[in-house]
Motif scaffolding. Structure first.
Motif, PDB file in Angstrom:
ATOM      1  N   ILE A 312      51.953  30.798  18.992  1.00 38.32           N
ATOM      2  CA  ILE A 312      51.689  31.623  20.173  1.00 38.32           C
ATOM      3  C   ILE A 312      52.842  32.596  20.365  1.00 38.32           C
ATOM      4  CG2 ILE A 312      51.560  31.583  22.715  1.00 38.32           C
ATOM      5  CD1 ILE A 312      50.083  28.920  22.480  1.00 38.32           C
ATOM      6  N   LEU A 313      52.528  33.829  20.718  1.00 40.24           N
ATOM      7  CA  LEU A 313      53.547  34.801  21.081  1.00 40.24           C
ATOM      8  C   LEU A 313      53.338  35.199  22.540  1.00 40.24           C
ATOM      9  CD1 LEU A 313      55.198  37.612  19.220  1.00 40.24           C
ATOM     10  CD2 LEU A 313      54.046  38.246  21.332  1.00 40.24           C
ATOM     11  N   VAL A 314      54.415  35.092  23.323  1.00 40.79           N
ATOM     12  CA  VAL A 314      54.386  35.484  24.738  1.00 40.79           C
ATOM     13  C   VAL A 314      55.243  36.732  24.892  1.00 40.79           C
ATOM     14  CG1 VAL A 314      54.990  34.839  27.094  1.00 40.79           C
ATOM     15  CG2 VAL A 314      54.062  33.117  25.531  1.00 40.79           C
ATOM     16  N   SER A 315      54.645  37.817  25.368  1.00 42.54           N
ATOM     17  CA  SER A 315      55.361  39.081  25.549  1.00 42.54           C
ATOM     18  C   SER A 315      55.423  39.434  27.027  1.00 42.54           C
ATOM     19  CB  SER A 315      54.671  40.205  24.775  1.00 42.54           C
ATOM     20  OG  SER A 315      55.335  41.442  24.984  1.00 42.54           O
ATOM     21  N   ARG A 324      48.766  43.844  18.253  1.00 48.98           N
ATOM     22  CA  ARG A 324      48.028  42.628  18.575  1.00 48.98           C
ATOM     23  C   ARG A 324      47.080  42.264  17.438  1.00 48.98           C
ATOM     24  NH1 ARG A 324      45.784  39.775  23.013  1.00 48.98           N
ATOM     25  NH2 ARG A 324      46.976  41.015  24.508  1.00 48.98           N
ATOM     26  N   GLU A 325      46.403  43.272  16.907  1.00 48.96           N
ATOM     27  CA  GLU A 325      45.446  43.024  15.832  1.00 48.96           C
ATOM     28  C   GLU A 325      46.133  42.480  14.587  1.00 48.96           C
ATOM     29  OE1 GLU A 325      42.106  45.529  13.218  1.00 48.96           O
ATOM     30  OE2 GLU A 325      42.989  46.399  15.039  1.00 48.96           O
ATOM     31  N   GLU A 326      47.314  43.034  14.284  1.00 51.09           N
ATOM     32  CA  GLU A 326      48.051  42.552  13.115  1.00 51.09           C
ATOM     33  C   GLU A 326      48.493  41.109  13.305  1.00 51.09           C
ATOM     34  OE1 GLU A 326      52.119  43.452  10.515  1.00 51.09           O
ATOM     35  OE2 GLU A 326      51.338  44.973  11.900  1.00 51.09           O
ATOM     36  N   LEU A 327      49.013  40.780  14.491  1.00 52.18           N
ATOM     37  CA  LEU A 327      49.460  39.411  14.762  1.00 52.18           C
ATOM     38  C   LEU A 327      48.289  38.436  14.726  1.00 52.18           C
ATOM     39  CD1 LEU A 327      51.968  40.162  17.660  1.00 52.18           C
ATOM     40  CD2 LEU A 327      52.557  39.366  15.374  1.00 52.18           C
ATOM     41  N   CYS A 328      47.184  38.829  15.337  1.00 52.16           N
ATOM     42  CA  CYS A 328      45.994  37.966  15.321  1.00 52.16           C
ATOM     43  C   CYS A 328      45.489  37.764  13.897  1.00 52.16           C
ATOM     44  CB  CYS A 328      44.893  38.561  16.188  1.00 52.16           C
ATOM     45  SG  CYS A 328      45.273  38.530  17.958  1.00 52.16           S
ATOM     46  N   GLY A 329      45.682  38.797  13.047  1.00 50.26           N
ATOM     47  CA  GLY A 329      45.293  38.684  11.644  1.00 50.26           C
ATOM     48  C   GLY A 329      46.104  37.656  10.890  1.00 50.26           C
ATOM     49  N   HIS A 330      47.276  37.307  11.448  1.00 47.04           N
ATOM     50  CA  HIS A 330      48.113  36.252  10.862  1.00 47.04           C
ATOM     51  C   HIS A 330      48.002  34.953  11.666  1.00 47.04           C
ATOM     52  CE1 HIS A 330      49.877  39.710   8.778  1.00 47.04           C
ATOM     53  NE2 HIS A 330      50.396  38.840   7.924  1.00 47.04           N
ATOM     54  N   ASP A 331      46.900  34.799  12.386  1.00 47.21           N
ATOM     55  CA  ASP A 331      46.637  33.583  13.169  1.00 47.21           C
ATOM     56  C   ASP A 331      47.713  33.324  14.211  1.00 47.21           C
ATOM     57  OD1 ASP A 331      44.256  33.039  11.812  1.00 47.21           O
ATOM     58  OD2 ASP A 331      45.325  32.017  10.201  1.00 47.21           O
ATOM     59  N   ILE A 332      48.175  34.371  14.878  1.00 41.44           N
ATOM     60  CA  ILE A 332      49.136  34.250  15.965  1.00 41.44           C
ATOM     61  C   ILE A 332      48.431  34.662  17.256  1.00 41.44           C
ATOM     62  CG2 ILE A 332      51.324  35.072  16.924  1.00 41.44           C
ATOM     63  CD1 ILE A 332      52.182  35.635  13.985  1.00 41.44           C
ATOM     64  N   VAL A 333      48.357  33.731  18.215  1.00 43.59           N
ATOM     65  CA  VAL A 333      47.675  33.991  19.487  1.00 43.59           C
ATOM     66  C   VAL A 333      48.640  34.723  20.411  1.00 43.59           C
ATOM     67  CG1 VAL A 333      46.490  32.955  21.452  1.00 43.59           C
ATOM     68  CG2 VAL A 333      46.305  31.905  19.180  1.00 43.59           C
ATOM     69  N   VAL A 334      48.193  35.836  20.987  1.00 48.10           N
ATOM     70  CA  VAL A 334      49.059  36.694  21.790  1.00 48.10           C
ATOM     71  C   VAL A 334      48.713  36.586  23.277  1.00 48.10           C
ATOM     72  CG1 VAL A 334      49.781  39.065  22.244  1.00 48.10           C
ATOM     73  CG2 VAL A 334      49.381  38.316  19.886  1.00 48.10           C
ATOM     74  N   TYR A 335      49.762  36.374  24.092  1.00 49.85           N
ATOM     75  CA  TYR A 335      49.653  36.467  25.552  1.00 49.85           C
ATOM     76  C   TYR A 335      50.657  37.535  25.985  1.00 49.85           C
ATOM     77  CZ  TYR A 335      47.174  31.988  25.383  1.00 49.85           C
ATOM     78  OH  TYR A 335      46.266  30.980  25.114  1.00 49.85           O
ATOM     79  N   ASP A 336      50.178  38.718  26.358  1.00 51.04           N
ATOM     80  CA  ASP A 336      51.100  39.793  26.707  1.00 51.04           C
ATOM     81  C   ASP A 336      50.951  40.213  28.161  1.00 51.04           C
ATOM     82  OD1 ASP A 336      48.640  41.028  26.443  1.00 51.04           O
ATOM     83  OD2 ASP A 336      49.448  42.846  25.541  1.00 51.04           O
ATOM     84  N   ASN A 337      51.865  41.103  28.570  1.00 55.75           N
ATOM     85  CA  ASN A 337      51.919  41.596  29.953  1.00 55.75           C
ATOM     86  C   ASN A 337      52.088  40.445  30.948  1.00 55.75           C
ATOM     87  OD1 ASN A 337      51.974  43.740  31.786  1.00 55.75           O
ATOM     88  ND2 ASN A 337      49.792  43.580  32.226  1.00 55.75           N
ATOM     89  N   ILE A 338      52.878  39.455  30.562  1.00 58.93           N
ATOM     90  CA  ILE A 338      53.095  38.275  31.410  1.00 58.93           C
ATOM     91  C   ILE A 338      54.082  38.574  32.532  1.00 58.93           C
ATOM     92  CG2 ILE A 338      53.998  35.916  31.456  1.00 58.93           C
ATOM     93  CD1 ILE A 338      51.256  36.166  30.168  1.00 58.93           C
ATOM     94  N   GLY A 339      55.078  39.430  32.237  1.00 58.69           N
ATOM     95  CA  GLY A 339      56.105  39.703  33.238  1.00 58.69           C
ATOM     96  C   GLY A 339      56.797  38.429  33.654  1.00 58.69           C
ATOM     97  N   PHE A 340      56.996  38.251  34.964  1.00 59.66           N
ATOM     98  CA  PHE A 340      57.549  37.009  35.498  1.00 59.66           C
ATOM     99  C   PHE A 340      56.515  36.283  36.362  1.00 59.66           C
ATOM    100  CE2 PHE A 340      61.703  38.936  34.483  1.00 59.66           C
ATOM    101  CZ  PHE A 340      62.302  37.851  33.856  1.00 59.66           C
ATOM    102  N   ASP A 341      55.245  36.409  35.990  1.00 59.46           N
ATOM    103  CA  ASP A 341      54.168  35.714  36.681  1.00 59.46           C
ATOM    104  C   ASP A 341      53.894  34.404  35.956  1.00 59.46           C
ATOM    105  OD1 ASP A 341      51.930  34.859  38.038  1.00 59.46           O
ATOM    106  OD2 ASP A 341      50.575  36.332  37.123  1.00 59.46           O
TER     107      ASP A 341
END
Length: 406
Positions: A312-315, A324-341
């Protein structure tokens, strides 16, 4: 951050001031980065307070560096300039030398501590959400929240930062920034642990069950395969940045070579081991193999090298669709725009929960010492055959009926 020329100009401006370090920080940095750092610290402390209250942690352990930064980021940066400023006033450093070196020290310290802060914030947010699923602390037994990266390396093992037990799910073990180097004495020890010095270090590794040591020197990488890796990115443009990856490609040193480097100075020795830029080590590093990769490729390298069941990658910030598409292509799940929430990490906590693994024993936390003694006695009587489970169950049912009638 200003250029080297501007940093040198700031040095000339501040060298005659009573507080040269503060003047230099204000000139080179300005107040905005410090203001932002204090805001980040406030977000961090908020979630830390929630976690401490929920789990009833008795204390929190930080590294000396990170703890100093949390107490006062501005004062922490001033301390980073102490030696440089002392040498400048004594004439051992010229303004042309002081400016770039001092500015680099400020930049490195601020970036490193903000990176550590966000990693820890993500980690705390995850275990905050796990508490709602009934999480209880298994390790450390003393109930101290450990956010430092050191441990039992001198004893030649790498323990977890935290092990939680989740009813109806099982146990889960967390390791922050591993693998880490182990203690060694001679060349044979060093050859055995060398891969731990040069190994890639993801932000967080999660293991199913109760894993108390991940060192496996005969493996490559020399650690137990993780079930889940979580990588955190705090910069808005992290995906366009590049850095050198020399460590895993560096040839081993003998113990004698290491000792010689260590005598030359702590930083020279670390520069040789970790492949960081240090003037005295540059020529030697050039002779070793290295590669320059983008941060995106390094994240993909973590996935490839450690081969977890999931990554998992948290941004903190949003990332472009192609990244995002490249990371997902390597089986990496992306959670972005998390900020401090921290609410945005509830889904990540649920994903972590999927890797909880049942173990043989069940952990029960009892705050009343008298009740704990009674329960301990009952457990011992059952284990020794003095009291059977059926007999104990009948006693409990009888009291339940009496309570129901009252």
């Amino acid at each position: 951050m200003t250029s080297n020329e501007e940093a040198i100009e700031c040095t000339r401006k501040c060298i005659g001031r009573r507080d040269t370090s503060s003047c230099f920080i204000d000139c080179v940095f300005g107040r905005e980065p410090i203001k932002e750092a204090r805001l980040w610290i406030e977000y961090f402390n908020n979630v830390l307070k929630l976690v401490v209250e929920r789990y009833s942690f008795s204390n929190t352990l930080f590294s000396r560096e990170f703890g100093s930064f949390l107490r006062d980021p501005y004062r922490h940066l001033r301390k980073k300039l102490f030696i440089y400023t002392h040498d400048l006033k004594r004439g051992r450093l010229k303004p042309e030398e002081y400016g770039p070196r001092a500015a680099a020290a400020l930049r490195t310290s601020l970036r490193t501590n903000l990176r550590t802060l966000y990693q820890n914030w993500v980690y705390l947010s995850i275990i905050y959400h796990l508490y709602t699923h009934g999480a209880q602390i298994v390790y450390p037994e003393h109930g101290v929240l450990s956010l430092e990266r050191s441990g039992k390396q001198k004893l030649r093992w790498i323990p977890p930062n935290l092990v939680l037990d989740l009813p109806e799910h099982g146990s889960i073990s967390f390791f922050l920034e591993v693998p880490r180097p182990l203690a060694w004495e001679d060349t044979s020890d060093l050859h055995e642990t060398w891969k731990l010095y040069t190994a890639l270090r993801p932000d967080m590794m999660v293991y199913s069950g109760r894993v108390m040591d991940i060192v496996e020197p005969s493996s490559n990488p020399p650690i137990k395969k993780p079930d889940l890796i979580i990588e955190c990115k705090e910069l808005i443009d992290w995906y366009v940045r590049v850095r050198d990856v020399r460590g895993p490609l560096a040839k081993p040193l003998t113990a004698e070579e290491w000792r010689n480097l260590w005598i030359q100075g702590l930083w020279d020795g670390l520069a040789e081991v970790l492949g960081v830029s240090r003037r005295e080590a540059i020529e030697q590093v050039k002779e070793r193999r290295g590669i320059r990769l983008s941060e995106v490729k390094i994240v993909e390298l973590y996935r490839s090298v450690y081969n977890p069941r999931e990554m998992i990658l948290v941004s903190k910030y949003s990332i472009p669709g192609d990244v995002r598409e490249e990371l997902c292509g390597h089986d990496i799940v992306v959670y972005d725009n998390i900020g401090f929430d921290h609410g945005g990490l509830e889904a990540v906590a649920k994903k972590v929960l999927e890797y909880a693994k049942p173990v043989g024993d069940i952990v029960i936390h009892i705050r009343d010492p008298d009740l704990a003694r009674i329960v301990s006695t009952i457990v011992r009587m059952v284990e020794e055959g003095i009291l059977s489970i059926n007999e104990l169950n009948k006693i409990v049912l009888r009291f339940e009926k009496e309570i129901a009638y009252t």
